[in-house]
Design a protein around this motif. Structure first.
Motif, PDB file in Angstrom:
ATOM      1  N   TRP A   1       0.975  -1.182  -0.098  1.00 29.83           N
ATOM      2  CA  TRP A   1       0.015   0.184  -0.171  1.00 29.83           C
ATOM      3  C   TRP A   1       0.917   1.169   0.005  1.00 29.83           C
ATOM      4  N   PHE A   2       1.979   1.228   0.579  1.00 26.71           N
ATOM      5  CA  PHE A   2       2.721   2.302   0.849  1.00 26.71           C
ATOM      6  C   PHE A   2       3.572   2.375  -0.474  1.00 26.71           C
ATOM      7  N   GLU A   3       3.803   1.550  -1.350  1.00 24.81           N
ATOM      8  CA  GLU A   3       4.548   1.682  -2.556  1.00 24.81           C
ATOM      9  C   GLU A   3       3.578   2.301  -3.652  1.00 24.81           C
ATOM     10  N   ARG A   4       2.325   2.099  -3.588  1.00 24.39           N
ATOM     11  CA  ARG A   4       1.297   2.480  -4.740  1.00 24.39           C
ATOM     12  C   ARG A   4       1.761   3.845  -5.223  1.00 24.39           C
ATOM     13  N   ASP A   5       1.213   3.885  -6.335  1.00 29.48           N
ATOM     14  CA  ASP A   5       1.540   5.246  -7.194  1.00 29.48           C
ATOM     15  C   ASP A   5       0.534   6.032  -6.692  1.00 29.48           C
ATOM     16  N   PRO A   6       1.056   7.541  -6.431  1.00 26.05           N
ATOM     17  CA  PRO A   6       0.165   8.444  -6.237  1.00 26.05           C
ATOM     18  C   PRO A   6      -1.292   8.575  -6.977  1.00 26.05           C
TER      19      PRO A   6
ATOM     20  N   ALA B   1      -7.291   7.090  -3.524  1.00 27.89           N
ATOM     21  CA  ALA B   1      -6.848   7.144  -1.955  1.00 27.89           C
ATOM     22  C   ALA B   1      -7.466   5.988  -0.981  1.00 27.89           C
TER      23      ALA B   1
ATOM     24  N   ARG C   1      -7.300   2.872  -1.764  1.00 28.53           N
ATOM     25  CA  ARG C   1      -6.197   1.904  -1.922  1.00 28.53           C
ATOM     26  C   ARG C   1      -4.898   2.245  -1.427  1.00 28.53           C
ATOM     27  N   ARG C   2      -4.747   3.360  -0.582  1.00 31.59           N
ATOM     28  CA  ARG C   2      -3.360   3.748  -0.348  1.00 31.59           C
ATOM     29  C   ARG C   2      -3.305   3.991   1.058  1.00 31.59           C
TER      30      ARG C   2
ATOM     31  N   ASP D   1      -3.941   6.044   4.536  1.00 31.97           N
ATOM     32  CA  ASP D   1      -4.380   7.505   4.709  1.00 31.97           C
ATOM     33  C   ASP D   1      -3.398   8.228   5.604  1.00 31.97           C
TER      34      ASP D   1
END
Length: 231
Positions: free
Chosen positions: A83-88, A92, A94-95, A97
């Motif tokens: 989750w930390f590595e996901r593209d910006p 949101a 799926r990242r 918060d």
């Protein structure tokens, strides 16, 4: 949808949301639901369109370099790391918060509740390297934007595992397993900016359909598909 009076006002195949377990696999039912007359109270009809039986996706798959398996609670921290590595540009939801959610405990709870992280009969499997046992991501089948009959193939690898062909190797194993379950088609939805995912799918024989989900903020989702050859 066809509209008219007094003919059928609605007629469309509808997958049941809760597939039923059967003696020789899992059954997905498609029914047609229609309304006769010029108002709903005039009467309804239901006709069975198709019934297919599928084998469950195996809970473990082994390739030359990889093992795909059920999740265990100890995977939670590394799963959350994805989750930390996901593209910006990823939505949101799926990242991670601003409050640090989902937490490791949140993720561990998900894995305890559903070790295959998907609907019964399907599965998103954790991927580990056979030579070290190290976790590198996941790959499998999920309903996603598809259906139980025609599920989505999904995969996500940690950045440290990129560039080694692992995604293609894992996805090919899942595709071959999907054929053995009796599936006839798979789907994948990919953001238009995700070039590496397109390359993986193209190596596996997927092609672009004519469907695109427009999303100005996060990038359009392109629907890829592949018809499966029964064996």
């Amino acid at each position: 949808m066809a509209v008219g009076c007094p003919v059928e006002q609605e007629s469309r195949p509808t997958p049941l949301s809760d597939p039923v377990g059967a003696a020789f696999g899992r059954v997905a039912l498609l029914v047609e639901i229609g309304i006769t007359g010029d108002r709903p109270a005039a009467g309804r009809w239901v006709r069975l369109v198709e019934m297919r039986t599928y084998e469950d996706l195996p809970a473990e798959l082994v390739t030359e370099r990889l093992r795909l398996r059920r999740w265990v609670p100890s995977d939670a921290e590394q799963f959350r790391g994805l989750w930390f590595e996901r593209d910006p540009r990823v939505p949101a939801a799926r990242r991670i918060d601003a409050e640090g959610r989902p937490t490791v405990e949140d993720v561990r709870g998900w894995l305890v509740d559903n070790p295959l992280t998907a609907a019964p009969g399907l599965g998103l499997l954790a991927i580990e390297l056979r030579d070290t046992g190290g976790f590198i991501g996941y790959c499998g089948l999920t309903v996603g934007h598809g259906s139980f009959d025609e599920p989505e193939i999904a995969y996500e690898l940690a950045q440290r595992a990129h560039g080694h062909g692992y995604a293609t190797e894992a996805a090919r194993a899942v595709l071959e397993a999907a054929i053995r379950t009796g599936r006839r088609r798979l789907w994948a939805t990919v953001r238009e900016w995700n070039t590496p995912s397109f390359r993986v799918l193209e190596k596996l024989g997927f092609h672009r359909s004519d469907r695109v989900d427009e999303d100005v903020e996060h990038g359009n989702s392109i629907w890829m598909t592949r018809v499966l050859d029964p064996r």
